[in-house]
Design an enzyme around this catalytic site. Structure first.
Site, mmCIF file in Angstrom:
data_model
loop_
_atom_site.group_PDB
_atom_site.id
_atom_site.type_symbol
_atom_site.label_atom_id
_atom_site.label_comp_id
_atom_site.label_asym_id
_atom_site.label_seq_id
_atom_site.Cartn_x
_atom_site.Cartn_y
_atom_site.Cartn_z
ATOM 1 N N HIS A 369 0.809 -1.226 0.000
ATOM 2 C CA HIS A 369 0.000 0.000 0.000
ATOM 3 C C HIS A 369 0.837 1.268 0.000
ATOM 4 O O HIS A 369 0.292 2.378 0.119
ATOM 5 C CB HIS A 369 -0.903 0.027 1.232
ATOM 6 C CG HIS A 369 -1.945 -1.034 1.283
ATOM 7 N ND1 HIS A 369 -3.216 -0.872 0.784
ATOM 8 C CD2 HIS A 369 -1.896 -2.294 1.762
ATOM 9 C CE1 HIS A 369 -3.911 -1.978 0.988
ATOM 10 N NE2 HIS A 369 -3.136 -2.857 1.563
ATOM 11 N N LYS A 560 -8.077 13.763 4.698
ATOM 12 C CA LYS A 560 -7.190 12.585 4.665
ATOM 13 C C LYS A 560 -6.214 12.742 5.826
ATOM 14 O O LYS A 560 -6.194 13.761 6.487
ATOM 15 C CB LYS A 560 -6.424 12.516 3.321
ATOM 16 C CG LYS A 560 -5.725 13.821 2.957
ATOM 17 C CD LYS A 560 -5.171 13.800 1.529
ATOM 18 C CE LYS A 560 -6.265 13.882 0.489
ATOM 19 N NZ LYS A 560 -5.998 12.948 -0.627
ATOM 20 N N ARG A 561 -5.367 11.752 6.075
ATOM 21 C CA ARG A 561 -4.359 11.900 7.122
ATOM 22 C C ARG A 561 -3.436 13.038 6.749
ATOM 23 O O ARG A 561 -3.230 13.344 5.564
ATOM 24 C CB ARG A 561 -3.576 10.590 7.280
ATOM 25 C CG ARG A 561 -4.299 9.499 8.008
ATOM 26 C CD ARG A 561 -4.556 9.816 9.445
ATOM 27 N NE ARG A 561 -3.346 9.959 10.257
ATOM 28 C CZ ARG A 561 -2.932 9.045 11.174
ATOM 29 N NH1 ARG A 561 -3.615 7.913 11.345
ATOM 30 N NH2 ARG A 561 -1.858 9.230 11.897
ATOM 31 N N LYS A 566 1.099 14.354 1.086
ATOM 32 C CA LYS A 566 -0.267 14.665 0.641
ATOM 33 C C LYS A 566 -0.427 16.187 0.410
ATOM 34 O O LYS A 566 -1.402 16.635 -0.155
ATOM 35 C CB LYS A 566 -1.256 14.140 1.672
ATOM 36 C CG LYS A 566 -1.268 12.607 1.810
ATOM 37 C CD LYS A 566 -2.135 12.162 2.979
ATOM 38 C CE LYS A 566 -2.071 10.664 3.222
ATOM 39 N NZ LYS A 566 -2.848 9.850 2.259
ATOM 40 N N THR A 668 -8.348 6.737 -1.762
ATOM 41 C CA THR A 668 -9.724 6.244 -1.902
ATOM 42 C C THR A 668 -10.710 7.369 -1.613
ATOM 43 O O THR A 668 -11.826 7.380 -2.118
ATOM 44 C CB THR A 668 -9.967 5.055 -0.926
ATOM 45 O OG1 THR A 668 -9.422 5.396 0.342
ATOM 46 C CG2 THR A 668 -9.339 3.785 -1.443
ATOM 47 N N LYS A 672 -14.469 8.610 -3.356
ATOM 48 C CA LYS A 672 -15.701 8.940 -2.620
ATOM 49 C C LYS A 672 -16.206 10.324 -3.034
ATOM 50 O O LYS A 672 -17.400 10.515 -3.268
ATOM 51 C CB LYS A 672 -15.411 8.903 -1.108
ATOM 52 C CG LYS A 672 -15.066 7.520 -0.594
ATOM 53 C CD LYS A 672 -14.319 7.528 0.729
ATOM 54 C CE LYS A 672 -13.815 6.111 1.067
ATOM 55 N NZ LYS A 672 -12.808 6.099 2.163
HETATM 56 C C1 26W Z 1 4.273 0.788 9.923
HETATM 57 C C2 26W Z 1 3.377 1.947 9.969
HETATM 58 C C3 26W Z 1 2.430 1.966 8.815
HETATM 59 C C4 26W Z 1 1.062 1.877 9.057
HETATM 60 C C5 26W Z 1 0.183 1.917 7.976
HETATM 61 C C6 26W Z 1 2.914 2.070 7.529
HETATM 62 C C7 26W Z 1 2.019 2.100 6.439
HETATM 63 C C8 26W Z 1 0.684 2.028 6.701
HETATM 64 C C9 26W Z 1 -0.309 2.023 5.578
HETATM 65 C C10 26W Z 1 0.168 1.217 4.439
HETATM 66 C C11 26W Z 1 -0.540 3.374 5.117
HETATM 67 C C12 26W Z 1 -1.786 3.478 4.290
HETATM 68 O O1 26W Z 1 -2.851 3.557 4.806
HETATM 69 N N1 26W Z 1 -1.583 3.514 2.971
HETATM 70 C C13 26W Z 1 -2.674 3.916 2.120
HETATM 71 O O2 26W Z 1 -3.378 2.755 1.678
HETATM 72 C C14 26W Z 1 -4.511 3.098 0.901
HETATM 73 C C15 26W Z 1 -5.280 1.818 0.584
HETATM 74 O O3 26W Z 1 -4.606 1.065 -0.355
HETATM 75 C C16 26W Z 1 -4.120 3.868 -0.352
HETATM 76 O O4 26W Z 1 -5.269 4.252 -1.048
HETATM 77 C C17 26W Z 1 -3.287 5.091 0.010
HETATM 78 O O5 26W Z 1 -2.796 5.693 -1.157
HETATM 79 C C18 26W Z 1 -2.129 4.686 0.910
HETATM 80 O O6 26W Z 1 -1.415 5.829 1.389
#
Ligand code: 26W
Length: 824
Positions: A369, A560-561, A566, A668, A672
């Site tokens: 992701h 978004k976060r 971003k 995503t 929406k």
């Molecule tokens: C280790 C800490 C950590 C926690 C969560 C690292 C990475 C993440 C996630 C992968 C971050 C995340 O939410 N990524 C997002 O995933 C979405 C679903 O596929 C994408 O639409 C977003 O672009 C992406 O930033």
């Protein structure tokens, strides 16, 4: 596609008329809560309503489980550390097809249905995109009748609650279970014992075979909590199984008897801390021991549970395990599951290494992701050794066998070995979880076409060369049940009336709206609904932010976060420039605009918090500057969540998707917002590329560098001062940040942000894309003045979002990766 698209046919006992729902609610108030209608609180009414709904869900749940077990069909097991579910009450009523009846029942009981529905706290067991995607996927899996279980953690505390004080983020614990949870079914009978720490002992067993024993371990108990997942327009109800950690021994009397009372209690408490709280970082991995313990804990419970269910199937044999189960790793967070399944198969089930590895490489699949290096999990080897000594030995074995293959393909190429090895050399060494996941998985996928392409060309280029068929694309999607039907009922009703209700489970049908895009009366009705949603949001903004906004102004949304890639700070720089330009010519005719932000920053993410502070400080000044006559308003709505998004998305007109090209894997929120008729201003990044393809270049406000241009500028040596010194608007805007203009002279507080964009090197090229962004925002201003044109563009955005249904995404996973069929 689910059989009956109109009202689902039930052969269940419970009626769904308003009266029978009313009766169920009153029965639960009395018999489950021991309350009478006079003393009942709103919370009591909400809880009783949930129980009344749960009764109807349980009937289907039981029949679904019966059917799935009897069919012996392969199940997909989705392993995710996050599920960002939001509220369930409205979603379950919508999917059961009884929302209108329930609303009537609540009105009959003299209640305001909206109050009862919004009494529920969000199930916020996720950070952002990854967690919400898992939730949308669970909805589509059930709606498409696929046998599926979502495994995760039952955090006692979800994602922190954000409070804004003096413009700055403060975090408060999200005690979402304070009043309990009416949707959960605790399955103590399926509790699991989990081992941790200890050491791996090599022994030779009676027939001379080397065996490993994991000894002197600490023990935990995992208790499963099930949450039903109700399919829409069908009878399938799947479930989420979320694990909670408990101390293994209720009370270690040995310690107690030795007078170590406190130790005994501490031992108990230690057990419970493992699933206490969700880690609030959504990009930078912390490398914290507890995080690894959380990951292993839920994986060990889930693998145990999957095998227990497999061994219940008649005449089960290990060689048929992959016919029974396929496992999806939601990023690397659950990837220790590979080593855990190998441990169980080799150490406990005495399979040979090759048999065990054969099974693993058939059942595991991994979704990536993010490309951000800081988000790729790698565990310091000493820590991994300490927590999971036996698993480390297994990873060594996997790695050495893998490197033999690498050596065959690239004889003598040590560089290749070093790049591909699971173990990253150095002091300390690291365990690279993405490498383990790619090596063990049958399929690896990215979450948007551009992202997958970048995975193949950069992050996993060598793996792609080694396994040319392994990496495939699965562009993300969103569930139209929550993100249109439930959150925008007026628009849904207009669409139902115009093209029929089939779109709810067949989103491609929305294309039927195209022919109405230029129709005056349809445009008026479409615009009226957006206007109504803007009024609702304006009230919420007044209540939450104390800022009055004009629903006639253009609602520009970035939700978004909070993360530098971003580029919420690019949005802010443009706002400052627009304001300064307006001050220069107060008479300037611009379309009044409200810039709406909502975003949480990871607690330890300093620059993200600075950007939040800057947005609030700038808003503070602009919103009370009468010289600009309210033409610009900036609001930061605190505590972004799923249920807040459900209020903002239907009211949005401009969708800000402005990440540096190559950084946002998919996004995503972009889907929406477009689905609900917002026009996107965006870069060619993530799924924006496919959204623009679908809606048409003419219905999308594209700007900024492409990935190639970003990489080229970076390679040439990017110097933000070139833009600062050559662009007056940039200089003036940045100087205002470092000059304390927004913070009544205290230039300290926002200077770090200005520094980050100058001497800090502007790592996400905000200044390089500023001009293009500013110009494109002017185009939006111009376009909005021609409402006939704007409404046509908005309707075409809604009409052409069919591809971005998570039903399409899940269908592709089912056909191309999992090999599962709907259980009609
Ligand atoms: C280790 C800490 C950590 C926690 C969560 C690292 C990475 C993440 C996630 C992968 C971050 C995340 O939410 N990524 C997002 O995933 C979405 C679903 O596929 C994408 O639409 C977003 O672009 C992406 O930033």
């Amino acid at each position: 596609m689910p059989s009956n698209l109109t009202q689902p046919s039930f052969k269940f006992t419970l009626e769904n008329s308003p009266d029978s729902i009313k009766e169920s609610i009153l029965n639960h108030l009395k018999y489950s809560l021991a309350r009478d209608t006079h003393t009942a609180t709103l919370h009591d009414w909400w809880w009783s309503t949930c129980l009344a709904i749960q009764d109807r869900v349980m009937e289907r749940f039981i029949s679904t489980m019966g059917k799935q077990t009897a069919s012996g069909a392969r199940r997909v097991y989705y392993l995710s550390l996050e599920y960002l579910m939001g509220r369930l009450i409205k979603n379950n009523l919508t999917s059961l097809g009884i929302l209108p009846n329930a609303i009537e029942a609540l009105k009959d009981l003299g209640l305001n249905p909206e109050d009862v529905l919004s009494e529920e706290v969000d199930m916020g067991l996720g950070n952002g995109g990854l967690g919400r995607l898992a939730a949308c996927f669970m909805d589509s899996l059930a709606t498409l009748d696929y046998p599926a279980v979502g495994y995760g953690i039952y955090y006692e505390y979800g994602l922190f609650e954000q409070q804004i004080k003096d413009g700055q983020q403060h975090e408060c614990p999200d005690n979402w279970l304070k009043f309990g949870n009416p949707w959960v079914i605790t399955r103590k009978e399926h509790a699991v014992t989990v081992n941790l720490y200890g050491r791996a002992e090599e022994r030779v067993d009676q027939d001379g075979k080397k065996r490993y024993f994991w000894v002197d371990t600490a023990k935990l108990t995992g208790v499963p909590h099930d949450i039903p997942i109700v399919g829409y327009g069908t009878e399938t109800v799947n479930f989420l199984r979320l694990w909670e950690s408990r101390a293994h021994a209720e009370f270690d009397f040995d310690i107690f008897n030795r007078g170590g009372y406190i130790d005994a209690v501490q031992e108990k408490m230690r057990g419970e801390t493992v699933t206490k709280v969700l880690y609030p970082n959504d990009v930078t991995e912390t490398g914290k021991e507890l995080r690894l313990v959380q990951q292993y804990f839920f994986v060990a419970c889930s693998i145990h549970d999957i095998i227990r269910r497999f061994k219940k199937t008649p005449s089960w044999q290990w060689k048929n395990f992959s016919k029974h189960a396929t496992l999806q790793l939601n990023d690397t967070h659950p990837s220790v599951a590979v080593a855990e399944l190998m441990r169980v198969l080799v150490d406990e089930e005495s399979l040979s290494w090759d048999e065990a590895w054969g099974i693993c490489t058939e059942v595991f699949n991994y979704t990536n992701h993010t490309l951000l290096p800081e988000a790729l999990e790698k565990w310091p080897l000493p820590l991994f050794q300490k927590v999971l000594p036996r698993h480390l030995l297994i990873i060594y074995e996997i790695n050495s066998r893998f490197l033999q293959k690498v050596a065959q393909k690239w004889p003598g190429d040590l560089e290749k070995m070093r790049n591909l090895s699971i173990i990253e050399e150095g002091a300390p060494q690291y365990v690279r979880m993405a490498h383990l996941a790619v090596i063990a998985s049958r399929y690896v996928n990215g979450v948007a076409a551009l992202h997958t392409d970048l995975l193949k060309r950069f992050l996993f280029a060598d793996f792609n060369a080694l396994y040319p068929k392994k990496i495939q694309n699965k562009t993300n999607g969103i569930t139209p049940r929550r993100w249109l039907k439930a959150c925008n009922p007026n628009l849904s009703a207009l669409v139902d009336e115009t093209i029929g209700p089939e779109w709810t489970t067949n989103l491609d049908k929305l294309v039927g709206l195209e022919k109405h895009a230029s129709d005056k009366s349809f445009q008026e009705r479409f615009a009226k609904i957006k206007r109504q949603n803007k009024e609702v949001l304006s009230e919420l903004i007044l209540e939450k932010c104390g800022v009055s906004v004009d629903p006639d102004s253009l609602f520009d949304v970035q939700i978004k976060r909070l993360h530098e890639y971003k580029r919420q700070h690019l949005n802010l720089l443009n706002i400052i420039a627009a304001y300064q330009e307006l001050l220069d010519n107060p008479g300037m005719d611009i379309v009044p605009r409200v810039f709406i932000f909502s975003a949480k920053a990871a607690p330890g993410y300093y620059m993200a918090k600075k950007i939040i502070h800057a947005i609030n400080a700038v808003g503070e000044v602009i919103n009370r500057d009468h010289r600009i006559k309210g033409k610009l308003k900036v609001v930061f709505i605190p505590n972004y969540s799923v249920s807040l998004a459900e209020k903002i998305v239907p009211a949005a007109e401009v969708s800000e998707q402005i990440s540096t090209a190559g950084k946002e894997a998919s996004g995503t929120g972009n889907m929406k917002l477009s689905l609900n008729g917002a026009l996107t201003i965006g870069t060619l990044d993530g799924a924006n590329v496919e959204i623009m393809e679908a809606v048409g270049r003419e219905n999308f406000f594209l700007f900024g560098m492409t990935v190639e241009e970003v990489n080229a500028l970076w390679a040439r040596g990017y110097n933000p001062y070139d833009f600062y010194n050559s662009n007056h608007a940039i200089k003036r805007a940045l100087d205002s940040l470092s000059g304390g203009y927004w913070t009544s002279g205290d230039y300290q507080s926002l200077q770090p942000l200005a520094n980050n964009l100058l001497q800090g090197g502007d790592p996400f090229m905000v200044l390089a894309d500023f001009n293009a962004y500013r110009e494109t925002q002017r185009k939006i201003d111009a376009a909005y003045r021609d409402q006939t044109k704007w409404q046509k563009m908005a309707i075409l955005n809604t009409a052409r979002m069919g591809k971005f249904s998570s039903d399409r995404t899940i269908q592709e996973y089912a056909d191309d990766i999992w090999g599962i069929k709907p259980l009609k």
